[in-house]
Design a protein around this motif. Sequence first.
Motif, PDB file in Angstrom:
ATOM      1  N   LEU A 192       8.801  11.296  -0.024  1.00 46.82           N
ATOM      2  CA  LEU A 192       8.015  12.431  -0.473  1.00 46.82           C
ATOM      3  C   LEU A 192       7.672  13.300   0.735  1.00 46.82           C
ATOM      4  N   GLU A 193       7.859  14.602   0.579  1.00 48.16           N
ATOM      5  CA  GLU A 193       7.585  15.501   1.693  1.00 48.16           C
ATOM      6  C   GLU A 193       6.647  16.607   1.268  1.00 48.16           C
ATOM      7  N   ARG A 194       5.843  17.049   2.207  1.00 49.32           N
ATOM      8  CA  ARG A 194       4.983  18.218   1.994  1.00 49.32           C
ATOM      9  C   ARG A 194       5.781  19.463   2.321  1.00 49.32           C
ATOM     10  N   ALA A 253      -2.303   8.340 -15.241  1.00 51.39           N
ATOM     11  CA  ALA A 253      -2.260   6.876 -15.366  1.00 51.39           C
ATOM     12  C   ALA A 253      -1.036   6.405 -16.145  1.00 51.39           C
ATOM     13  N   HIS A 254      -0.759   7.031 -17.251  1.00 52.38           N
ATOM     14  CA  HIS A 254       0.393   6.621 -18.065  1.00 52.38           C
ATOM     15  C   HIS A 254       1.688   6.744 -17.261  1.00 52.38           C
ATOM     16  N   GLN A 255       1.864   7.891 -16.618  1.00 53.38           N
ATOM     17  CA  GLN A 255       3.083   8.101 -15.836  1.00 53.38           C
ATOM     18  C   GLN A 255       3.141   7.153 -14.634  1.00 53.38           C
ATOM     19  N   ALA A 256       1.993   6.823 -14.045  1.00 49.74           N
ATOM     20  CA  ALA A 256       1.975   5.901 -12.903  1.00 49.74           C
ATOM     21  C   ALA A 256       2.472   4.522 -13.313  1.00 49.74           C
ATOM     22  N   LEU A 257       2.071   4.043 -14.473  1.00 50.96           N
ATOM     23  CA  LEU A 257       2.543   2.739 -14.944  1.00 50.96           C
ATOM     24  C   LEU A 257       4.023   2.777 -15.275  1.00 50.96           C
ATOM     25  N   LEU A 258       4.494   3.862 -15.866  1.00 51.47           N
ATOM     26  CA  LEU A 258       5.930   3.998 -16.135  1.00 51.47           C
ATOM     27  C   LEU A 258       6.722   4.043 -14.831  1.00 51.47           C
ATOM     28  N   THR A 259       6.200   4.754 -13.856  1.00 53.41           N
ATOM     29  CA  THR A 259       6.864   4.837 -12.550  1.00 53.41           C
ATOM     30  C   THR A 259       6.884   3.467 -11.873  1.00 53.41           C
ATOM     31  N   ALA A 260       5.779   2.743 -11.947  1.00 53.33           N
ATOM     32  CA  ALA A 260       5.696   1.409 -11.328  1.00 53.33           C
ATOM     33  C   ALA A 260       6.664   0.434 -11.982  1.00 53.33           C
ATOM     34  N   GLU A 261       6.882   0.574 -13.281  1.00 55.12           N
ATOM     35  CA  GLU A 261       7.764  -0.339 -14.007  1.00 55.12           C
ATOM     36  C   GLU A 261       9.176  -0.344 -13.435  1.00 55.12           C
ATOM     37  N   ASN A 262       9.658   0.810 -13.042  1.00 54.29           N
ATOM     38  CA  ASN A 262      11.030   0.930 -12.518  1.00 54.29           C
ATOM     39  C   ASN A 262      11.027   1.392 -11.069  1.00 54.29           C
ATOM     40  N   TRP A 263      10.021   0.954 -10.313  1.00 50.14           N
ATOM     41  CA  TRP A 263       9.832   1.483  -8.968  1.00 50.14           C
ATOM     42  C   TRP A 263      10.941   1.107  -8.015  1.00 50.14           C
ATOM     43  N   TYR A 322      -4.493  20.893  -4.456  1.00 55.12           N
ATOM     44  CA  TYR A 322      -4.224  19.810  -5.409  1.00 55.12           C
ATOM     45  C   TYR A 322      -3.427  18.658  -4.791  1.00 55.12           C
ATOM     46  N   GLY A 323      -2.937  18.843  -3.573  1.00 56.38           N
ATOM     47  CA  GLY A 323      -2.047  17.850  -2.987  1.00 56.38           C
ATOM     48  C   GLY A 323      -0.758  17.805  -3.801  1.00 56.38           C
ATOM     49  N   PHE A 324      -0.305  16.605  -4.124  1.00 58.67           N
ATOM     50  CA  PHE A 324       0.898  16.455  -4.946  1.00 58.67           C
ATOM     51  C   PHE A 324       0.586  16.588  -6.432  1.00 58.67           C
ATOM     52  N   PRO A 364       0.816  -1.222   0.000  1.00 56.27           N
ATOM     53  CA  PRO A 364       0.000   0.000   0.000  1.00 56.27           C
ATOM     54  C   PRO A 364       0.851   1.274   0.000  1.00 56.27           C
ATOM     55  N   VAL A 365       1.944   1.261   0.736  1.00 58.12           N
ATOM     56  CA  VAL A 365       2.832   2.427   0.760  1.00 58.12           C
ATOM     57  C   VAL A 365       3.455   2.641  -0.615  1.00 58.12           C
ATOM     58  N   ASP A 366       3.887   1.560  -1.265  1.00 51.46           N
ATOM     59  CA  ASP A 366       4.429   1.683  -2.629  1.00 51.46           C
ATOM     60  C   ASP A 366       3.390   2.285  -3.571  1.00 51.46           C
ATOM     61  N   LEU A 367       2.164   1.767  -3.528  1.00 47.97           N
ATOM     62  CA  LEU A 367       1.103   2.272  -4.403  1.00 47.97           C
ATOM     63  C   LEU A 367       0.867   3.760  -4.173  1.00 47.97           C
ATOM     64  N   GLU A 368       0.763   4.129  -2.919  1.00 44.13           N
ATOM     65  CA  GLU A 368       0.538   5.535  -2.576  1.00 44.13           C
ATOM     66  C   GLU A 368       1.658   6.410  -3.132  1.00 44.13           C
ATOM     67  N   HIS A 369       2.889   5.988  -2.916  1.00 43.99           N
ATOM     68  CA  HIS A 369       4.036   6.779  -3.375  1.00 43.99           C
ATOM     69  C   HIS A 369       4.139   6.828  -4.894  1.00 43.99           C
ATOM     70  N   ILE A 370       3.792   5.748  -5.573  1.00 45.22           N
ATOM     71  CA  ILE A 370       3.814   5.745  -7.042  1.00 45.22           C
ATOM     72  C   ILE A 370       2.784   6.721  -7.587  1.00 45.22           C
ATOM     73  N   LEU A 371       1.577   6.699  -7.037  1.00 43.20           N
ATOM     74  CA  LEU A 371       0.543   7.626  -7.496  1.00 43.20           C
ATOM     75  C   LEU A 371       0.959   9.072  -7.258  1.00 43.20           C
ATOM     76  N   ILE A 372       1.559   9.329  -6.128  1.00 43.66           N
ATOM     77  CA  ILE A 372       2.008  10.681  -5.796  1.00 43.66           C
ATOM     78  C   ILE A 372       3.185  11.104  -6.672  1.00 43.66           C
ATOM     79  N   ALA A 373       4.176  10.219  -6.811  1.00 39.77           N
ATOM     80  CA  ALA A 373       5.367  10.552  -7.596  1.00 39.77           C
ATOM     81  C   ALA A 373       5.056  10.769  -9.075  1.00 39.77           C
ATOM     82  N   SER A 374       4.008  10.142  -9.576  1.00 38.29           N
ATOM     83  CA  SER A 374       3.673  10.216 -10.997  1.00 38.29           C
ATOM     84  C   SER A 374       2.611  11.271 -11.322  1.00 38.29           C
ATOM     85  N   ALA A 375       2.102  11.953 -10.316  1.00 38.43           N
ATOM     86  CA  ALA A 375       1.041  12.939 -10.524  1.00 38.43           C
ATOM     87  C   ALA A 375       1.576  14.171 -11.253  1.00 38.43           C
ATOM     88  N   ASP A 376       0.697  14.805 -12.015  1.00 41.61           N
ATOM     89  CA  ASP A 376       1.032  16.061 -12.688  1.00 41.61           C
ATOM     90  C   ASP A 376       0.813  17.204 -11.707  1.00 41.61           C
TER      91      ASP A 376
END
Length: 185
Positions: free
Chosen positions: A182-184, A167-177, A160-162, A137-149
Amino acid sequence: GADVGNVSLQYYNITLDESNLLRDAISYARDAGMLLVAATGNNHPQLGTVAYPARMENVLAVSATNNKDAFCETITPTTCTFVSNYGNETDLCAPGNQIYSTWSNGSYTFLSGTSMATPHVTGLAALVKSYRIELTPVDLEHILIASADDKGPVGWDNHYGFGRINAHQALLTAENWSAVVLERD
């Protein structure tokens, strides 16, 4: 056994017992390997207020944008039909204004709110998890955040949060995760 969960509801004034119940349910889900995604809520008169359970730890809080990636902060006939809640707990945003959705008696209609934005994030989390089933779950959360526009001010902000999910960037990020911090601001 679910990997992700959508929580499209909002509470504001909860008792200590209700808070403990929500916290226990969230902890149970997280310990079982589930990422919970929740709506920040709509139309709260006190700006900057994120609803429960989105405001709680271990829950990914989602605010809403319109079809032009603008944060839904005022109601107008041409931009947004509701006001998205926001605050320090906001993690991501997704489209939530005038989303074509299922309705009663097998029909469809356009609906608006953070409860319409949250399923976009939940669905993307499920897609990423299906692509890399070993992700936590932590990986998923971080991938979604790291790949957000990133939207709004550069970096994290309380509207807007992060950023808006991608979706496209999230899959690319997950591929090489590999884990990142991540900090606020």
